[in-house]
Design an enzyme around this catalytic site. Structure first.
Site, PDB file in Angstrom:
ATOM      1  N   ARG A  18      -2.109  21.277  71.928  1.00  0.00           N
ATOM      2  CA  ARG A  18      -2.474  20.112  72.150  1.00  0.00           C
ATOM      3  C   ARG A  18      -4.184  20.220  73.680  1.00  0.00           C
ATOM      4  O   ARG A  18      -3.309  21.430  74.400  1.00  0.00           O
ATOM      5  CB  ARG A  18      -1.615  19.390  72.744  1.00  0.00           C
ATOM      6  CG  ARG A  18      -0.648  19.751  74.124  1.00  0.00           C
ATOM      7  CD  ARG A  18       0.797  18.452  73.851  1.00  0.00           C
ATOM      8  NE  ARG A  18       1.939  19.238  73.398  1.00  0.00           N
ATOM      9  CZ  ARG A  18       3.078  18.324  73.426  1.00  0.00           C
ATOM     10  NH1 ARG A  18       3.221  16.913  74.303  1.00  0.00           N
ATOM     11  NH2 ARG A  18       4.515  18.435  72.969  1.00  0.00           N
ATOM     12  N   ASP A  48      -4.962  18.070  77.188  1.00  0.00           N
ATOM     13  CA  ASP A  48      -4.648  17.446  78.885  1.00  0.00           C
ATOM     14  C   ASP A  48      -5.887  16.463  78.416  1.00  0.00           C
ATOM     15  O   ASP A  48      -6.694  16.829  78.131  1.00  0.00           O
ATOM     16  CB  ASP A  48      -3.882  18.071  79.712  1.00  0.00           C
ATOM     17  CG  ASP A  48      -2.291  18.043  79.992  1.00  0.00           C
ATOM     18  OD1 ASP A  48      -1.719  17.936  78.826  1.00  0.00           O
ATOM     19  OD2 ASP A  48      -2.195  18.595  80.717  1.00  0.00           O
ATOM     20  N   ARG A  98      -3.740  25.132  84.923  1.00  0.00           N
ATOM     21  CA  ARG A  98      -4.721  24.396  85.511  1.00  0.00           C
ATOM     22  C   ARG A  98      -3.839  25.241  87.106  1.00  0.00           C
ATOM     23  O   ARG A  98      -4.634  24.810  87.992  1.00  0.00           O
ATOM     24  CB  ARG A  98      -4.376  23.222  85.427  1.00  0.00           C
ATOM     25  CG  ARG A  98      -5.835  22.759  84.004  1.00  0.00           C
ATOM     26  CD  ARG A  98      -4.996  21.767  83.565  1.00  0.00           C
ATOM     27  NE  ARG A  98      -5.165  20.445  85.195  1.00  0.00           N
ATOM     28  CZ  ARG A  98      -5.271  18.923  84.873  1.00  0.00           C
ATOM     29  NH1 ARG A  98      -4.037  18.630  83.149  1.00  0.00           N
ATOM     30  NH2 ARG A  98      -4.262  18.043  85.346  1.00  0.00           N
TER      31      ARG A  98
END
Lengths: 249, 249
Positions: free
Chosen positions: B51, B53, B199
């Site tokens: 996935r 975000d 991140r």
């Protein structure tokens, strides 16, 4: 009261155009809301060099407004940018005399229009360029550009529902078409532009690029003074109000 | 039934992430809605490499799905792109064997992260890069990158609420940091990545770039196996799932 001249950019994607309207988020509304907050609830009207349509961008839109605030001029930019939404960015703020007028004082405007000319579209460019998958005849478009330069009656290149009062004669100083890798850039500089004029010019030039018209057709289209003789209005997301010039600059 | 592998890009700006959720528009939902239409109302489940975000982009996300349609493989791309929204673009479609799995078959993933490092922000880059107005020490960030390469327990670089089962050991093949004019690009290639890992790595590298940490701090942060020792999670809009590799490639 002091008159403030403000130059700013905006990403037109999430705006229903520049000018305030009953429904939809507009650039003018965001600006006036911000100024009203700074002026403790007193409404401040801003006057722009001109409006831009839904989806059209600006690199150097210019407005003026009158303010009673005694903010040092060097702090205005930071104060405005701190409060404006992040799709508007103030680039320059100047104090001007009361005779400065953002709309009536314009002596030249520049618009640019960007085409993403490639085999496949790019999702990251879709709001800031217009995608064209076919090859275009750049040389033919360059030749067509030359016929636009000069002082002409641009009735053929003015939206039929424009409500433009007065004549439709404008002077265009510069028109060019350049391709760099997969980007085609059109530049237009002129004394002023009619409603949708750049987008109709680009739509017509693209028909030349596709071989559907000849470069010299631009001459006849101008002479016809009839909107139906020109090409389709090109989409808004390729268009940028690039720069506005004033005598005082 | 045939298994289809599909590689596609998306602009994450207007998505609430990749994975279907009760509220908010998602990439998976758009894909499954499109496939359901193509399959006359029969639901088709898609399985992705992983996935992404909310706000994160993809240049080369990969999914697989099983279809009973007998569309020639060369027509799949056009059929999908004609029906998908314009912030998703299918780049490649291949028929694969039933043993291909978009998630379990991944052997390498590449992420890139883009910083717009300039004096002033650019409204046109705000959704696709992260703006940093201060100068950053590129050399220090390059040095810090070297400590990330290799097989490590990346617990310090995994979101505390990740729910990751199993160990947090991953192998990173390549980390780099390059500046070109006003764009800083980080590249990460690895066998796999934990939730928010890129991140948090970027957030920590930026603290090195600002002089708040030393390049060698990365070693100690890895050893600590404690999320609170690493830097802040960098914002989503600079991050791109760039490429996914499979043994079958």
């Amino acid at each position: 009261m002091e008159r403030i001249k403000c130059t700013f950019s905006y990403d037109g994607t999430d705006f229903s155009g520049y000018q305030i309207q009953p429904n939809g988020r507009t650039v003018q509304e965001e600006f006036e809301k911000t100024l009203m907050k700074m002026h403790k609830g007193t409404p401040v009207k801003v006057t722009a060099s001109g409006r831009t349509d839904r989806g059209v961008h600006a690199l150097g839109q210019v407005i003026h407004f009158d303010s009673y605030l005694s903010i040092p001029i060097e702090n205005w930019q930071r104060a405005l940018n701190a409060m404006l939404p992040d799709d508007i960015f103030v680039k320059e703020v100047h104090k001007v005399t009361g005779s400065f007028h953002a709309r009536y004082g314009v002596i030249e405007k520049e618009y640019r229009y960007f085409i993403h000319n490639s085999k496949e579209p790019d999702v990251f460019k879709r709001n800031h360029t217009v995608f064209i998958g076919n090859e275009l005849d750049i040389l033919a478009m360059k030749q067509a550009c030359e016929h636009i330069v000069g002082t002409h009656d641009f009735s053929s290149f003015c939206a039929a529902n424009s409500g433009v009062k007065g004549d439709k004669i404008r002077t265009i100083y510069h028109v060019s078409c350049e391709k760099d890798v997969d980007t085609i850039m059109f530049r237009f500089k002129g004394s002023g532009f009619l409603y949708n004029m750049v987008r109709i010019l680009v739509g017509t030039l693209l028909e030349v690029g596709r071989g559907e018209r000849n470069p010299t057709d631009l001459k006849q289209i101008l002479q016809a003074k009839d909107r139906s003789c020109a090409g389709k209005t090109a989409p808004p997301q390729g268009l940028y109000l690039w720069n506005v010039k004033y005598e005082s600059d």
